[in-house]
Design an enzyme around this catalytic site. Structure first.
Site, short mmCIF file in Angstrom:
data_model
loop_
_atom_site.label_atom_id
_atom_site.label_comp_id
_atom_site.label_asym_id
_atom_site.label_seq_id
_atom_site.Cartn_x
_atom_site.Cartn_y
_atom_site.Cartn_z
CE LYS A 138 -11.57 -23.83 -7.10
NZ LYS A 138 -12.11 -23.11 -5.92
CE LYS A 170 -9.99 -17.60 -10.65
NZ LYS A 170 -10.37 -18.90 -10.05
CD GLU A 203 -10.50 -13.99 -8.74
OE1 GLU A 203 -10.91 -15.15 -8.89
OE2 GLU A 203 -9.43 -13.71 -8.18
CG ASP A 225 -12.86 -14.53 -5.57
OD1 ASP A 225 -13.52 -15.58 -5.69
OD2 ASP A 225 -11.76 -14.48 -4.99
#
Length: 286
Positions: A138, A170, A203, A225
């Site tokens: 990010k 993910k 994830e 997560d």
């Protein structure tokens, strides 16, 4: 400092070339118009804030790229604690060159110092735990090199640099593939077929998915997560050291210590790079 394959002389030079092309274009006409070409001057980079300094080495590269004859004396180094009134460096030489380099140096150093400061703050909150602080992807487009470099200076750890150097399956990958088991199986087949050797992280959103990832095997890390600390502890106990663990998802300075206390190996925080306030620095003639 960890291995940083992205911090090559070529990558740093390319970043500076691109940034100068954006800012200078066909010329710094303000300086060319107002300042005689043979004028020589000096300036010093002043701190108007407090935190952790970052971007000094990059600043040296920028000044050198603009004008190899500029003389830069650094008085503080990357990673140093800074306070209002400190002098980071002095630069002397062609006045036009100093002015052309000024904004790029400040933009990079202010942003990088803010990130290093935030990273150091969160890292200190993890004292007494084994958890290491990770950045994420990010980042600001075309500024990732500097932002991840700043995380390192602040004592954090770089996660993958991009999509090419690590596989992270993910939630969307898992859902599109049909589940944890299917996503991991397809990934192993892809790596075998292409001859690539890349670490695999998966994830997971609950303990059922954690167990599925463990059952599939052949992975290097499990991302936990958006799990509360109680569930994180259960997941860490279930994994029992068989693979690395990473907590992720909305972790702040108010929650990071509790997350670290669960025994996870890593904690990733996107806010290190996407929600950090820049430090106030300025370059002044003297």
């Amino acid at each position: 400092m960890q291995n940083t394959p992205y911090l090559t002389p070529e990558a740093i030079s390319e970043f500076i070339r691109t940034a100068l092309r954006e800012d200078v274009g066909d010329g710094d006409h303000s300086s060319l118009a107002a300042i005689p070409a043979d004028a020589r001057n000096r300036a010093r980079l002043l701190v108007k804030d407090e935190g952790i300094l970052a971007g000094v080495e990059l600043a040296r590269h920028i000044f050198r790229a603009v004008d190899a004859d500029l003389q830069v004396e650094t008085l503080l180094a990357d990673g140093d604690s800074i306070k209002h009134g400190d002098v980071v460096l002095t630069v002397e030489g062609c006045a036009q060159s100093i002015l052309t380099a000024e904004r790029l140096v400040l933009n990079c150093m202010q942003r990088m110092s803010g990130i290093a400061t935030h990273t150091t703050h969160l890292r200190h909150l993890l004292a007494g735990t084994k958890a290491r602080l990770l950045d994420t992807r990010k980042t600001t487009p075309n500024f990732r090199l500097c932002e991840k470099w700043a995380v390192l200076i602040g004592g954090g750890v770089n996660h993958r640099y991009g999509l090419f150097d690590m596989i992270i399956l993910k939630d969307n990958h898992v859902d599109y593939a049909g589940g944890i088991t299917e996503a991991i199986a397809a990934t192993k087949a892809y790596l075998a077929r292409t001859g690539r050797q890349l670490p695999i992280e998966v994830e997971t959103r609950n303990l059922t998915e954690v167990q599925q990832a463990l059952d599939a095997g052949g992975i290097d890390r499990i991302m936990l997560d958006n799990m509360p600390p109680t569930q994180l502890r259960e997941a860490v106990e279930l994994i029992a050291g068989r693979v690395e663990t990473e907590a992720s998802g909305g972790i702040t300075e108010h929650t990071i210590a509790a997350v670290g206390a669960t025994g996870v190996d890593y904690i990733s925080v996107g806010a290190l790079t996407h929600s950090t306030k820049s430090l106030d620095l300025s370059l002044k003639a003297f």
